[in-house]
Every structure is written in structure tokens, then in C-alpha cells.
Scaffold this active site. Structure first.
Site, PDB file in Angstrom:
ATOM      1  CE  LYS A   1      -4.468  -1.503   1.759  1.00 60.53           C
ATOM      2  NZ  LYS A   1      -5.512  -1.338   2.766  1.00 60.53           N
TER       3      LYS A   1
ATOM      4  CE  LYS B   1      -5.808  -7.578  -1.823  1.00 63.44           C
ATOM      5  NZ  LYS B   1      -5.761  -7.466  -0.397  1.00 63.44           N
TER       6      LYS B   1
ATOM      7  CE  LYS C   1     -12.647  -2.832   0.884  1.00 62.57           C
ATOM      8  NZ  LYS C   1     -13.661  -3.363   1.753  1.00 62.57           N
TER       9      LYS C   1
HETATM   10  P1  TYM Z   1     -10.756  -5.802   3.829  1.00 59.85           P
HETATM   11  O1  TYM Z   1     -11.748  -4.743   4.155  1.00 59.85           O
HETATM   12  O2  TYM Z   1      -9.725  -5.508   2.791  1.00 59.85           O
HETATM   13  O3  TYM Z   1     -11.497  -7.127   3.393  1.00 59.85           O
HETATM   14  C1  TYM Z   1     -12.546  -7.721   4.160  1.00 59.85           C
HETATM   15  C2  TYM Z   1     -12.443  -9.234   4.074  1.00 59.85           C
HETATM   16  O4  TYM Z   1     -12.501  -9.665   2.715  1.00 59.85           O
HETATM   17  C3  TYM Z   1     -11.394 -10.506   2.413  1.00 59.85           C
HETATM   18  N1  TYM Z   1     -10.986 -10.279   1.002  1.00 59.85           N
HETATM   19  C4  TYM Z   1     -10.795 -11.263   0.106  1.00 59.85           C
HETATM   20  N2  TYM Z   1     -10.912 -12.600   0.202  1.00 59.85           N
HETATM   21  C5  TYM Z   1     -10.662 -13.330  -0.925  1.00 59.85           C
HETATM   22  N3  TYM Z   1     -10.325 -12.762  -2.125  1.00 59.85           N
HETATM   23  C6  TYM Z   1     -10.197 -11.422  -2.266  1.00 59.85           C
HETATM   24  N4  TYM Z   1      -9.876 -10.880  -3.446  1.00 59.85           N
HETATM   25  C7  TYM Z   1     -10.435 -10.611  -1.108  1.00 59.85           C
HETATM   26  N5  TYM Z   1     -10.406  -9.259  -0.883  1.00 59.85           N
HETATM   27  C8  TYM Z   1     -10.738  -9.084   0.414  1.00 59.85           C
HETATM   28  C9  TYM Z   1     -10.296 -10.067   3.380  1.00 59.85           C
HETATM   29  O5  TYM Z   1      -9.338 -11.076   3.565  1.00 59.85           O
HETATM   30  C10 TYM Z   1     -11.096  -9.770   4.624  1.00 59.85           C
HETATM   31  O6  TYM Z   1     -11.321 -10.948   5.362  1.00 59.85           O
HETATM   32  N6  TYM Z   1      -7.554  -5.377   7.644  1.00 59.85           N
HETATM   33  C11 TYM Z   1      -8.820  -5.955   7.237  1.00 59.85           C
HETATM   34  C12 TYM Z   1      -9.989  -5.538   8.116  1.00 59.85           C
HETATM   35  C13 TYM Z   1      -9.774  -5.841   9.555  1.00 59.85           C
HETATM   36  C14 TYM Z   1      -9.857  -7.124  10.169  1.00 59.85           C
HETATM   37  C15 TYM Z   1      -9.594  -6.870  11.544  1.00 59.85           C
HETATM   38  C16 TYM Z   1     -10.148  -8.406   9.710  1.00 59.85           C
HETATM   39  C17 TYM Z   1      -9.480  -4.932  10.508  1.00 59.85           C
HETATM   40  N7  TYM Z   1      -9.347  -5.545  11.717  1.00 59.85           N
HETATM   41  C18 TYM Z   1      -9.594  -7.912  12.480  1.00 59.85           C
HETATM   42  C19 TYM Z   1     -10.129  -9.458  10.648  1.00 59.85           C
HETATM   43  C20 TYM Z   1      -9.859  -9.192  12.014  1.00 59.85           C
HETATM   44  C21 TYM Z   1      -9.144  -5.487   5.835  1.00 59.85           C
HETATM   45  O7  TYM Z   1      -8.715  -4.436   5.417  1.00 59.85           O
HETATM   46  O8  TYM Z   1     -10.038  -6.283   5.166  1.00 59.85           O
END
Ligand code: TYM
Length: 344
Positions: A115, A206, A209
Site C-alpha cells: 500500500k 487479487k 476495492k
Molecule cells: P478488507 O476490508 O480488505 O477485506 C474484508 C475481508 O474480505 C477478504 N478479502 C478477500 N478474500 C478473498 N479474495 C479477495 N480478493 C479478497 N479481498 C478481500 C479479506 O481477507 C477480509 O477478510 N484489515 C482488514 C480488516 C480488519 C480485520 C480486523 C479483519 C481490521 N481488523 C480484524 C479481521 C480481524 C481489511 O482491510 O479487510
């Protein structure tokens, strides 16, 4: 069981989020609450300020994300649904954990490298310490299981390292001299068939968004025509589909589309290939598009209804946050006490 997971409320919920994480959230909500456990799902709005953002957009997409999650099947009467900003213990515990997290551990985090890109000096401190907040998110509630996509695995490993070091360094001992751990070590739950859903434009990236091209992803808010058009234009190759999974090796776009079909139909890659092996994309893509339209249409309809009622969405978050504050309070106090911080 205590299940905890989060999603950043930036942009739309897309198929990667849905298949990688949210579907498991819904499944676990049913199984875990039926057995007396708790599920806590939250919008990681504090994480969202680690990147440049427009405040009004963040507020709007926080509410939209609540509507999207409820439309996907998260039931605010069964799960605790809230946003971090209404539970100050997340930020407080993060600070307490920054005394335990090591620079060397954070320097290994690939998300910060991805990032921040070439502009590492200009990246925010929040982007760097982001994984410590993520550790606080789960450790605060003694999470046992964390349903996520594969891209979050490294952050979960860090949370375990922080919990273990904190317990070793600071956990109080009972009268027999045994350590009374402050934190539980959480286990990631990653769906094997949808661990990493790929971009529709590039089978090596991947679905995300933050990809500037909307054609790279299926949003859960896309209408039927948009879904069909995106699948039709999705990058593929000139070969027919193989009859077994081995034949997808070296064909990342084909593998990704077949994986999406399997995950969405609730079947295996082998089963999809036994049906479509020998077919070209001219036949497979319309079938995939139709499957997506059929499965996503009810979610889309509910989302459009739910997003209208902002007061109801705010009420969901308020109620969830009150519950989360009380569930997190004992662990936060235990962490303060373990560190020798006087709290009156
Ligand atoms: P975020 O908002 O990017 O994504 C939310 C969830 O979606 C999953 N994900 C995917 N899984 C498979 N293929 C993809 N292309 C894909 N894109 C996104 C992510 O793995 C995630 O599970 N840092 C985290 C948010 C967070 C979090 C936490 C998660 C903050 N604190 C504590 C678990 C526990 C994030 O930015 O996810």
C-alpha cells in the site's frame, strides 16, 4: 467459540469480500450462536483513515456497509455488528500493544509494502501500525476464530505473536505460580475454495476495492446487466476448459473464473470441470454470469431497501457498539493492570 472479524467500510462490498469472508461470517453466525458462542463483526473505520480519504464518503460508506452486511445475511439480533469508532477500547488496546509489538515484526508486513509502494516516507503512521490495531480488534474480545481471506493471514499471525509475547512478558501468575494469560491466541478461518478471488482483468492480482478499474471486480451492488457485461469482458484465454484441476495450472484467469463458479455454486473445482471440461469460454462465461446474477439478485434487492433507512442503520451500530463495549471491557482492564497502569 468467540468469532471476530472486520471489514473496511471503503467502497463497495465485492465478490472477493463476499466469498473470502462474509459468507463464512454468515455461516459461523448460525453455527456458533446455536452453540452458545458469540460472533462480533465490525466495520474497520479506524483502519480506513490509514489511507487518504474523504470524510463525508467514509461516513456514507460506513452506513452502506452495514446495509450490505445485513443484506448478505448478518443478523444484528444474532451477531454483534458495530463500527470501531464507537468502541474506544480498540484504539486504547492498540496503544497498550504497541509496547509489545516489535519494529522487526511490522517491517515484515507485506500489506504496508504494497500500500505504501514507492512512497514509503510519505505513508501515514497509521498505515504502518495498522496491524497492531488489527491485533487489538481481535484480542480485545478473546477471539478464538477469525474468518478472513488469505490476504489477512499475515496480520493474524502477527496478532498471535503479540498475544503470546504479551502473555509471556506481563500475564499475572496465580498462587501456584502459573501464568494467567491475558489474551487468547486466535485462529484464522480461511475458505479453501475462495481464499483469494482474483481480479477479472488480471489473474495475478487479487480482486480489490482499490483497483481503479471497476471492471476488475463484481460489486454486490451491480445489477444483472453489469454483472453479465463484466463477466463477458473478463480476461480469459483461447483454450477450452480442462477436465481436471491440473489442467488449470499456468492459466490464472481460467483458474480464477472456475474458482468463482465453484465457490458461488457451493461445489468443488473438480465438479465444475466435470461439467464444463472441453467447453470454451463462449459457453462457460454466460453460465457463470447467470449463476452470479441468480445468487446476488436477492442480496442486491435487500441492500437497496435497507440503505434507505439511515436511522435504522445507525441504530444497529449503536446497539452493537454498546454490546461490544461491555464484552471488551474486562480484557482492556486486564491489559492495563498487567502493564502496571493505575486505573483508580
Ligand atoms: P478488507 O476490508 O480488505 O477485506 C474484508 C475481508 O474480505 C477478504 N478479502 C478477500 N478474500 C478473498 N479474495 C479477495 N480478493 C479478497 N479481498 C478481500 C479479506 O481477507 C477480509 O477478510 N484489515 C482488514 C480488516 C480488519 C480485520 C480486523 C479483519 C481490521 N481488523 C480484524 C479481521 C480481524 C481489511 O482491510 O479487510
Amino acid at each position: 467459540m468467540r468469532v471476530v472479524s472486520g471489514i473496511q467500510p471503503t467502497g463497495n462490498l465485492h465478490l472477493g469480500n463476499y466469498l473470502g469472508a462474509i459468507r463464512n461470517w454468515v455461516k459461523m453466525q448460525e453455527d456458533v450462536t446455536a452453540n452458545g458462542g458469540d460472533c462480533l463483526y465490525f466495520l474497520a473505520d479506524l483502519h480506513a483513515i490509514s489511507m487518504p480519504h474523504v470524510p463525508a464518503d467514509l461516513a456514507a460508506s460506513t452506513r452502506e456497509m452495514v446495509a450490505a452486511l445485513v443484506a448478505c445475511g448478518i443478523d444484528p439480533d444474532k451477531s454483534v455488528l458495530f463500527n470501531q469508532a464507537q468502541v474506544p477500547a480498540h484504539a486504547e488496546l492498540q496503544w497498550l500493544l504497541t509496547g509489545t509489538a516489535r519494529m522487526g515484526w511490522l517491517n515484515r508486513m507485506t500489506q504496508f509494502k504494497d500500500k505504501s509502494g514507492k512512497n514509503r516516507e510519505g505513508a501515514s503512521i497509521a498505515l504502518y501500525t495498522y496491524p497492531v490495531l488489527q491485533a487489538a480488534d481481535v484480542l480485545l474480545y478473546q477471539a478464538t476464530h477469525v474468518p478472513v481471506g488469505e490476504d489477512q493471514k499475515q496480520h493474524l499471525e502477527l496478532a498471535r505473536d503479540i498475544a503470546q509475547k504479551f502473555n509471556n512478558d506481563f500475564a499475572p501468575k496465580n498462587e501456584n505460580g502459573e501464568l494467567q494469560p491475558v489474551f487468547t491466541l486466535p485462529e484464522p478461518i480461511i475458505p479453501p475454495e475462495a481464499a483469494r478471488i482474483m481480479s477479472l482483468r488480471d489473474g495475478s492480482a487479487k480482486m480489490s476495492k482499490s483497483d481503479p478499474s471497476d471492471m476488475s471486480r463484481i460489486n454486490l451492488t451491480d445489477d444483472a446487466d453489469t454483472i453479465m457485461a463484466k463477466i463477458k469482458k473478463a480476461k480469459s484465454d483461447a483454450d477450452v476448459l480442462p477436465s481436471d484441476a491440473k489442467g488449470l495450472e499456468g492459466r490464472p484467469e481460467a483458474a480464477s473464473l472456475v474458482g468463482i463458479y465453484a465457490a458461488m455454486a457451493g461445489t468443488s473445482v473438480a465438479a465444475v470441470l466435470s461439467e464444463f471440461g472441453g467447453d470454451g469460454f463462449g459457453r462457460f462465461k454466460p453460465a457463470l454470469g447467470e449463476l452470479l446474477v441468480e445468487k446476488l439478485a436477492p442480496i442486491n434487492t435487500r441492500f437497496i431497501e435497507l440503505r434507505q433507512d439511515q436511522a435504522a442503520l445507525d441504530a444497529i451500530l449503536r446497539k452493537g457498539a454498546a454490546k461490544a463495549r461491555s464484552l471488551g471491557a474486562p480484557t482492556l482492564e486486564a491489559a492495563y493492570a498487567a502493564l502496571g497502569l493505575v486505573r483508580g
